[in-house]
Enzyme design. Structure first.
Site, PDB file in Angstrom:
ATOM      1  N   GLY A 213       0.816  -1.218   0.000  1.00 22.34           N
ATOM      2  CA  GLY A 213       0.000   0.000   0.000  1.00 22.34           C
ATOM      3  C   GLY A 213       0.849   1.269   0.000  1.00 22.34           C
TER       4      GLY A 213
ATOM      5  NE  ARG B 235      -5.814   5.366   6.068  1.00 22.59           N
ATOM      6  CZ  ARG B 235      -6.258   4.243   6.614  1.00 22.59           C
ATOM      7  NH1 ARG B 235      -7.116   4.288   7.625  1.00 22.59           N
ATOM      8  NH2 ARG B 235      -5.847   3.066   6.177  1.00 22.59           N
TER       9      ARG B 235
ATOM     10  CB  THR C  64      -5.675  -7.361   2.818  1.00 19.39           C
ATOM     11  OG1 THR C  64      -7.101  -7.392   3.018  1.00 19.39           O
ATOM     12  CG2 THR C  64      -5.162  -6.044   3.394  1.00 19.39           C
TER      13      THR C  64
ATOM     14  NE  ARG D 114      33.160  16.926  10.697  1.00 17.54           N
ATOM     15  CZ  ARG D 114      33.972  17.555   9.848  1.00 17.54           C
ATOM     16  NH1 ARG D 114      34.704  18.593  10.254  1.00 17.54           N
ATOM     17  NH2 ARG D 114      34.066  17.157   8.608  1.00 17.54           N
TER      18      ARG D 114
ATOM     19  CE1 TYR E  28      38.181  20.359  12.032  1.00 12.32           C
ATOM     20  CE2 TYR E  28      39.960  21.467  10.881  1.00 12.32           C
ATOM     21  CZ  TYR E  28      39.059  20.436  10.970  1.00 12.32           C
ATOM     22  OH  TYR E  28      39.031  19.466  10.004  1.00 12.32           O
TER      23      TYR E  28
ATOM     24  CG  ASN F 163      47.634  23.230  27.389  1.00 16.40           C
ATOM     25  OD1 ASN F 163      46.468  23.144  27.019  1.00 16.40           O
ATOM     26  ND2 ASN F 163      48.041  24.169  28.203  1.00 16.40           N
TER      27      ASN F 163
ATOM     28  CB  SER G 273      45.953  31.481  23.107  1.00 11.50           C
ATOM     29  OG  SER G 273      45.724  30.961  24.385  1.00 11.50           O
TER      30      SER G 273
ATOM     31  CB  ALA H 165      49.716  33.914  22.312  1.00  9.94           C
TER      32      ALA H 165
HETATM   33  C1  UD1 Z   1      -6.936  -4.114   7.820  1.00  8.78           C
HETATM   34  C2  UD1 Z   1      -8.089  -5.107   7.951  1.00  8.78           C
HETATM   35  C3  UD1 Z   1      -8.904  -4.757   9.198  1.00  8.78           C
HETATM   36  C4  UD1 Z   1      -8.009  -4.766  10.417  1.00  8.78           C
HETATM   37  C5  UD1 Z   1      -6.820  -3.851  10.222  1.00  8.78           C
HETATM   38  C6  UD1 Z   1      -5.847  -4.033  11.357  1.00  8.78           C
HETATM   39  C7  UD1 Z   1      -8.685  -5.783   5.683  1.00  8.78           C
HETATM   40  C8  UD1 Z   1      -9.666  -5.644   4.597  1.00  8.78           C
HETATM   41  N1  UD1 Z   1      -8.924  -5.066   6.783  1.00  8.78           N
HETATM   42  O1  UD1 Z   1      -7.510  -2.829   7.613  1.00  8.78           O
HETATM   43  O2  UD1 Z   1      -9.957  -5.687   9.399  1.00  8.78           O
HETATM   44  O3  UD1 Z   1      -8.759  -4.378  11.554  1.00  8.78           O
HETATM   45  O4  UD1 Z   1      -6.129  -4.166   8.992  1.00  8.78           O
HETATM   46  O5  UD1 Z   1      -4.715  -3.245  11.189  1.00  8.78           O
HETATM   47  O6  UD1 Z   1      -7.753  -6.565   5.595  1.00  8.78           O
HETATM   48  N2  UD1 Z   1      -1.986  -3.810   1.478  1.00  8.78           N
HETATM   49  C9  UD1 Z   1      -1.412  -4.323   0.337  1.00  8.78           C
HETATM   50  N3  UD1 Z   1      -2.136  -4.350  -0.820  1.00  8.78           N
HETATM   51  C10 UD1 Z   1      -3.414  -3.901  -0.875  1.00  8.78           C
HETATM   52  C11 UD1 Z   1      -4.005  -3.372   0.299  1.00  8.78           C
HETATM   53  C12 UD1 Z   1      -3.261  -3.354   1.470  1.00  8.78           C
HETATM   54  O7  UD1 Z   1      -0.249  -4.755   0.349  1.00  8.78           O
HETATM   55  O8  UD1 Z   1      -3.996  -3.961  -1.960  1.00  8.78           O
HETATM   56  C13 UD1 Z   1      -1.182  -3.798   2.727  1.00  8.78           C
HETATM   57  C14 UD1 Z   1      -0.950  -2.400   3.243  1.00  8.78           C
HETATM   58  O9  UD1 Z   1       0.292  -1.895   2.740  1.00  8.78           O
HETATM   59  C15 UD1 Z   1      -0.894  -2.624   4.753  1.00  8.78           C
HETATM   60  C16 UD1 Z   1      -1.746  -3.854   4.977  1.00  8.78           C
HETATM   61  O10 UD1 Z   1      -1.904  -4.484   3.725  1.00  8.78           O
HETATM   62  O11 UD1 Z   1       0.419  -2.914   5.196  1.00  8.78           O
HETATM   63  C17 UD1 Z   1      -3.126  -3.510   5.565  1.00  8.78           C
HETATM   64  O12 UD1 Z   1      -3.795  -2.624   4.698  1.00  8.78           O
HETATM   65  P1  UD1 Z   1      -4.563  -1.367   5.238  1.00  8.78           P
HETATM   66  O13 UD1 Z   1      -5.116  -0.633   4.070  1.00  8.78           O
HETATM   67  O14 UD1 Z   1      -3.759  -0.618   6.195  1.00  8.78           O
HETATM   68  O15 UD1 Z   1      -5.788  -2.106   5.976  1.00  8.78           O
HETATM   69  P2  UD1 Z   1      -6.664  -1.516   7.159  1.00  8.78           P
HETATM   70  O16 UD1 Z   1      -7.638  -0.534   6.596  1.00  8.78           O
HETATM   71  O17 UD1 Z   1      -5.790  -1.075   8.262  1.00  8.78           O
HETATM   72 CA    CA Z   2      -3.633  -0.567   8.525  1.00 11.88          CA
END
Ligand code: UD1
Ligand code: CA
Length: 448
Positions: free
Chosen positions: A11, A15, A78, A331, A364, A375, A403, A421
């Site tokens: 992902g 956010r 997911t 450093r 330095y 010294n 110095s 100095a």
């Molecule tokens: C997910 C769960 C939710 C749970 C929460 C806990 C699902 C649908 N929901 O929601 O029930 O309570 O985690 O943290 O699974 N990712 C991918 N490919 C994708 C989508 C996501 O690799 O297509 C990865 C994201 O990078 C992330 C993880 O999966 O690391 C979870 O995805 P995220 O979108 O954060 O799911 P949540 O909305 O947190």
């Molecule tokens: Ca998440």
């Protein structure tokens, strides 16, 4: 027990509002994805597949080659992300742990409980749940009247009654692998246009199979990172964990909330860490030191009984009983011998200061080798750079640098010598010789 792990990391983390993929944001100096990788390996995972997509090359570079990679072509949810690992893991009968790269606070103990429950129950899957009054957008766990887990409902799809459920999906699962691959194919597209891994629970239930659940004891572990408020909260948790371990091991901190220590750092007993100090990288600190307030140390080795006040130390070696600060800067390549004293505003780079060297004020020292008990007067500077090349300076033991001396390198000053100095020293100075002036000339021989 044999175990494989799939880490979901494809992902973007919208956010986070960032140009950097979410899983690469550092938490106490370590990228989020590396927490998941280290957890998997600590839980005994023999093969770990990281599913990447957004910023794939960057993630790969940070995560290194202790793991395998699967590419998720499109962000289709997911379940689709887990499917991306199938071609690598299919045929492997080991149980599969699935975790998300945005859950860095999970502990090995919890994952071990999850894996062991799955191993002993032997059903299709075990999932991790948490009870919390603060749902933070997590999926809700649906249980039957007799307490069996029968589904997970995502917040966006939940009815008002379902939203009140305080048992949440933590987002960590352990699957029977042959079951996982065929069950994934039965998951339907959600109204949001994604394949939800959470729907796999309903698949198991429809097949008449029993789903196991393990409830995490400490809610803190399930803090997922979705935005930078969460990231800041996680920093506090990690800091508290690390600092607590040091406190119990004999390190004093007057205010542990204000001391920042990366997990790689080692600290000896009876060392005192004062507020606003930060210790990072491969830093090792001896016993009985006093560090801070306001000292920053990275990738350095500090001996025993050192006193380091409000200074910055990077890539340096400091032997026992060195006193420094306020406002010194060591450093890369600085090496201070036993009992060296550095007062305010000293900078040392690529230089060795012998035992007992005193450098009280505003100096330095670069590319220099300085003998014992020299010294270095206030305002002394090694003029080591001619605009093109760096040149060395060598000073013999017990020499007194007056110095405001400018030491124009390359330069060799003998033992027991002296500069007056304000001298600008452009030629080598012999043992016991005294030089003065601009450019400096010999004055008279010292009595031997
Ligand atoms: C997910 C769960 C939710 C749970 C929460 C806990 C699902 C649908 N929901 O929601 O029930 O309570 O985690 O943290 O699974 N990712 C991918 N490919 C994708 C989508 C996501 O690799 O297509 C990865 C994201 O990078 C992330 C993880 O999966 O690391 C979870 O995805 P995220 O979108 O954060 O799911 P949540 O909305 O947190
Ligand atoms: Ca998440």
């Amino acid at each position: 027990m044999k175990l494989s792990t799939i880490i979901l990391a494809a992902g973007q983390g919208t956010r986070m509002n960032s140009a950097l993929p979410k899983v690469l944001h550092p938490l106490n100096g370590k990228p989020l994805v590396n927490y998941s990788i280290d957890l998997a390996s600590a839980a005994g995972s023999l093969r770990t597949v990281v599913v990447i997509g957004n910023g794939a090359q960057q993630v790969r570079k940070a995560a290194g080659d202790s793991v395998e990679y699967a590419i998720q072509q499109e962000r289709l949810g997911t379940a689709n992300a887990v499917q991306a690992a199938e071609s690598l893991l299919a045929g492997n009968e080991d149980p599969v742990l699935v975790i998300s790269a945005d859950m860095p606070l999970l502990t090995v103990a919890t994952l071990t409980r999850l894996v062991e429950t799955q191993a002993s129950a032997g059903g299709p899957m075990t999932l991790l749940t948490v009870r919390s009054a603060n749902p933070r957008g997590f999926g809700r766990i649906i249980r039957s009247i007799d307490g069996e887990v029968i589904g997970i409902i995502e917040e966006a799809q939940a009815t008002p009654d379902q939203l009140k459920i305080d048992e949440l999906n933590a987002g960590a699962y352990c699957f029977s692998s042959p079951w996982l691959w065929q069950a994934l194919k039965k998951i339907k597209l959600s109204p949001k246009g994604e394949y939800y891994l959470t729907d796999i629970v309903a698949v198991a239930v429809a097949e008449g199979k029993k789903v196991q659940a393990v409830t995490v004891e400490d809610e803190e572990e399930t803090l997922g990172i979705n935005n930078r408020v969460h990231l800041a909260e996680a920093e506090r948790v990690i800091r508290r964990r690390i600092n607590r371990a040091h406190l119990l091991a004999g390190v004093t901190m007057t205010d542990p909330d204000l001391v920042y220590i990366e997990e790689t750092v080692r600290i000896g007993r009876d060392t005192v860490l004062l507020p606003n100090s930060k210790l990072t990288g491969s830093t090792v600190i001896g016993e009985g030191c006093e560090i801070g307030p306001g000292t920053i140390i990275s990738d350095s080795s500090i001996g025993n009984h050192c006193y380091l006040l409000a200074s910055v130390i990077e890539g340096a070696v400091v032997e026992d009983e060195v006193g420094m600060g306020p406002f010194c800067h060591l450093r890369k390549g600085a090496h201070l011998g036993r009992g060296v004293h550095m007062g305010n505003f000293g900078e040392v780079k690529d230089s060795r200061l012998g035992a007992g060297v005193k450098m009280g004020h505003f100096s330095y020292i670069g590319n220099a080798t300085i003998g014992e008990n020299v010294n270095i007067g206030a305002g002394t500077i090694t003029c080591n750079f001619d605009g093109v090349l760096k040149h060395p300076t060598e000073i013999g033991e017990n020499t007194f640098i007056g110095s405001d001396t400018m030491l124009v390198a390359p330069l060799k000053i003998g033992k027991n010598a002296k500069t007056a100095a304000g001298a600008v020293v452009t030629h080598d100075v012999a043992d016991n010789e005294v030089v003065a002036g601009v450019p400096a000339r010999p004055m008279k021989k010292k009595k031997e």
